[in-house]
Design an enzyme around this catalytic site. Structure first.
Site, mmCIF file in Angstrom:
data_model
loop_
_atom_site.group_PDB
_atom_site.id
_atom_site.type_symbol
_atom_site.label_atom_id
_atom_site.label_comp_id
_atom_site.label_asym_id
_atom_site.label_seq_id
_atom_site.Cartn_x
_atom_site.Cartn_y
_atom_site.Cartn_z
ATOM 1 N N LEU A 143 89.174 61.656 41.922
ATOM 2 C CA LEU A 143 88.079 60.781 43.306
ATOM 3 C C LEU A 143 86.919 62.067 43.963
ATOM 4 O O LEU A 143 86.650 63.319 44.023
ATOM 5 C CB LEU A 143 89.292 61.099 44.032
ATOM 6 C CG LEU A 143 90.288 59.763 44.110
ATOM 7 C CD1 LEU A 143 91.569 60.049 44.903
ATOM 8 C CD2 LEU A 143 90.124 58.891 43.837
ATOM 9 N N ASP A 144 85.910 61.318 44.399
ATOM 10 C CA ASP A 144 85.337 61.950 44.856
ATOM 11 C C ASP A 144 86.253 62.685 46.032
ATOM 12 O O ASP A 144 87.051 62.098 47.242
ATOM 13 C CB ASP A 144 83.918 60.693 45.714
ATOM 14 C CG ASP A 144 83.134 59.959 45.112
ATOM 15 O OD1 ASP A 144 83.198 60.788 43.378
ATOM 16 O OD2 ASP A 144 82.273 59.481 45.661
ATOM 17 N N ARG A 145 85.011 64.108 47.187
ATOM 18 C CA ARG A 145 85.944 64.628 48.049
ATOM 19 C C ARG A 145 85.993 63.983 48.886
ATOM 20 O O ARG A 145 86.928 64.836 49.031
ATOM 21 C CB ARG A 145 84.578 65.802 48.020
ATOM 22 C CG ARG A 145 84.362 66.788 49.134
ATOM 23 C CD ARG A 145 83.772 68.355 49.493
ATOM 24 N NE ARG A 145 84.972 69.363 50.048
ATOM 25 C CZ ARG A 145 84.152 70.510 50.514
ATOM 26 N NH1 ARG A 145 82.652 70.469 49.867
ATOM 27 N NH2 ARG A 145 84.420 70.756 51.446
#
Length: 315
Positions: A143-145
């Site tokens: 998942l993106d940060r």
């Protein structure tokens, strides 16, 4: 303080380690070694496989012989990572589901799933230190940060391979929710636009719509309309980097507080009204086939307090 791996030694690759990249394998095997040092000793030929030089993208094969050279590293005791009781409690509160094969978390926004880009320890590195009793832990997906929500971690290499196969065959179903700018039209249900990953000086990874890119398909449903915003449910059919964020920007319905693909002047009101600065994109649920229990598992992650507060107070 000086730490030493004092002599040359050899590791033989077993079934549990095959098909991993050599850099990831070394990072998991030698947790005290900084990742930039691992990359350096691979690049300079100090790591050999079957007596040959390799690059860090090399994928291990069953029976490979990996030569590990003597290594000396300097460590500052004041900079040791402090994984205290508080951090342990934080991670325990993220757990949505756990058995002998999976650990599934509700990742908070702002926390990186792995190290890199100036981050020495991401979630997976911290978990490996916090949970030494789990001999194997690895990310099934990313998942993106800035994105919150469901994150699956495999406890066995064979389970990781099985889930990756399910991902390739599009058998894993993911759903996201996002608050976007604009009132979403009822007729807009999907987008199919190819995405190409590029680079720039300011951002290492920028994704844009380009005919040369990979096929990318995203489906949408309206959950709730507000005066100037819409809460939508999103189903990515393909799993490209930043796919949802780029597709929504292209449709002129950017996600609220998307620092990379958003529109700052549109974010101003919500950012200041609620005093927040997090991307309002959340991985709400994931549905996959459990290879050991032989049944489908649906995991749902609740929204965090900040996201719920924004929705509760929007008009």
């Amino acid at each position: 303080m000086t730490n030493q791996f004092s002599s040359t030694h050899f590791l033989n690759i077993t079934e549990n380690s095959e098909k991993q990249r050599i850099d990831n394998f070394l990072r998991k095997t030698f947790k005290r070694l900084p990742f930039n040092l691992i990359c350096k000793i691979i690049r300079t030929g100090q790591i050999r496989i079957n007596k040959k030089r390799i690059n860090q993208n090399y994928k291990l094969k069953l029976g490979d012989s990996v030569r590990i050279p003597p290594i000396t590293i300097q460590s500052d005791s004041n900079k040791k990572i402090k994984l205290n009781t508080r951090l342990s409690i934080i991670f325990n509160n993220m757990i949505l589901y756990e058995d002998n094969y999976f650990l599934i978390l509700n990742k908070p926004s702002g926390m990186s799933v792995h190290s890199g880009s100036g981050i020495n320890y991401g979630m997976i590195e911290n978990l490996r230190i916090l949970r030494p009793y789990n001999r194997y832990l690895d990310l099934v997906h990313r998942l993106d940060r800035d994105t919150s929500g469901v994150l699956i971690i495999a406890k066995k290499r064979s389970i990781l391979r099985n889930l990756h196969e399910q991902l390739r065959e599009k058998k894993i179903k993911k759903k996201y929710v996002a608050l976007v700018h604009g009132v979403w039209p009822d007729i807009l249900k999907s987008i199919s636009k190819p995405l190409l990953k590029t680079s720039s000086r300011k951002n290492k990874n920028i994704v844009k719509i380009d005919p040369k890119g990979k096929e990318s398909i995203t489906h949408f449903n309206i959950k709730k309309k507000y005066t100037k915003n819409t809460l939508i449910s999103i189903t990515p059919i393909t799993g490209r980097t930043h796919q949802i964020r780029v597709h929504l920007l292209h449709l002129n319905y950017p996600i609220v507080l998307d620092a990379k693909y958003g529109i700052k002047k549109l974010d101003y009101f919500i950012k200041n009204k609620f005093n927040i600065n997090r991307l309002l994109l959340h991985a709400e649920s994931i549905n996959f086939f459990h290879p050991k229990r032989k049944k489908n598992i649906l995991i749902t992650a609740p929204l965090d307090y900040v996201f719920k507060t924004v929705l509760k107070n929007l008009i």
